[in-house]
Design an enzyme around this catalytic site. Structure first.
Site, mmCIF file in Angstrom:
data_model
loop_
_atom_site.group_PDB
_atom_site.id
_atom_site.type_symbol
_atom_site.label_atom_id
_atom_site.label_comp_id
_atom_site.label_asym_id
_atom_site.label_seq_id
_atom_site.Cartn_x
_atom_site.Cartn_y
_atom_site.Cartn_z
ATOM 1 N N ASN A 148 0.839 -1.214 0.000
ATOM 2 C CA ASN A 148 0.000 0.000 0.000
ATOM 3 C C ASN A 148 0.865 1.252 0.000
ATOM 4 O O ASN A 148 0.562 2.212 -0.715
ATOM 5 C CB ASN A 148 -0.935 0.011 1.214
ATOM 6 C CG ASN A 148 -2.154 -0.841 0.975
ATOM 7 O OD1 ASN A 148 -3.073 -0.432 0.274
ATOM 8 N ND2 ASN A 148 -2.150 -2.049 1.523
ATOM 9 N N HIS A 151 -8.497 -0.853 6.651
ATOM 10 C CA HIS A 151 -8.732 -2.151 7.280
ATOM 11 C C HIS A 151 -9.236 -3.111 6.205
ATOM 12 O O HIS A 151 -10.117 -2.748 5.414
ATOM 13 C CB HIS A 151 -9.771 -2.001 8.402
ATOM 14 C CG HIS A 151 -9.963 -3.269 9.169
ATOM 15 N ND1 HIS A 151 -9.081 -3.686 10.135
ATOM 16 C CD2 HIS A 151 -10.895 -4.242 9.074
ATOM 17 C CE1 HIS A 151 -9.481 -4.847 10.619
ATOM 18 N NE2 HIS A 151 -10.576 -5.217 9.984
#
Ligand code: GRF
Length: 189
Positions: free
Chosen positions: A14, A103
């Site tokens: 990410n 998340h």
């Protein structure tokens, strides 16, 4: 130009997607990567990209130098991307509206203490869910409880292993996290 501080302690996929996105858009620069795991993949990414790293240990945040190192970056956002520890309350109090997390499930389901990484996908598959996804949310003092900014869904297909689901979730994350960060930056006062 906006400054971003990324907290990451894993492979860093990410972080890599965010770095690449903002290199291309020119709207922000990643000023610092905060990591709590020596040897983590994200450290190689930081080295390759010439981004400074702050390695934290238990207790680091009671040292005022740690917080000062972050605040001197003047971050528009602090972006959590697989940082394994709870963010210290001192930072949440300093940045009550500018710390965000991603998340790998549809909160409030499959969130809370112990629900991270592969544990999340194992639980989703074991429960026979037909759908999972990602949640990008603000960070407050409680695990996975800050207000939700966005969610994106994906199917859990028959026969999926937790690893199959993790792969699908990662591609959602890489698509939406940079774009959501840019949206937030564009809409800051
Ligand atoms: C991501 O799945 C993210 O949802 C979670 O930690 C993982 C980090 O993966 N918070 P990577 O290190 O970015 O590859």
């Amino acid at each position: 130009m906006h400054s971003l501080v990324i907290f990451a302690s894993g492979a860093g996929s990410n972080a890599a997607a965010i770095i690449a996105w903002f290199k291309a858009s020119g709207k922000a620069k990643v000023s610092l990567i905060v990591c709590n795991k020596p040897g983590a993949g994200v450290l190689e990414i930081a080295a390759r990209e010439g981004i400074p790293v702050l390695l934290t240990e238990k207790g680091s945040f009671s040292n005022p130098g740690t917080v000062a190192r972050i605040s001197e970056c003047e971050p528009s956002l602090i972006v959590l991307a697989g940082y394994m520890w709870k963010v210290p309350d001192v930072l949440v109090r300093m940045y009550p509206t500018s710390i965000i997390n991603i998340h790998p499930a549809l909160l409030p389901a499959y969130g809370g203490k112990g629900m991270y990484g592969s544990h999340v996908h194992e639980a989703v598959v074991a429960a026979g869910e037909k759908e999972s996804g990602i949640t990008i949310h603000y960070v407050n003092e409680e695990y996975d409880k800050g207000s939700i900014i966005m969610q994106a869904h994906c199917p859990v297909l028959p026969g999926d292993t937790p690893a199959d689901l993790a792969k699908r979730i990662h591609s959602l994350e890489h698509f939406y996290y940079p774009r959501t960060i840019e949206y937030l930056l564009d809409n800051m006062k």
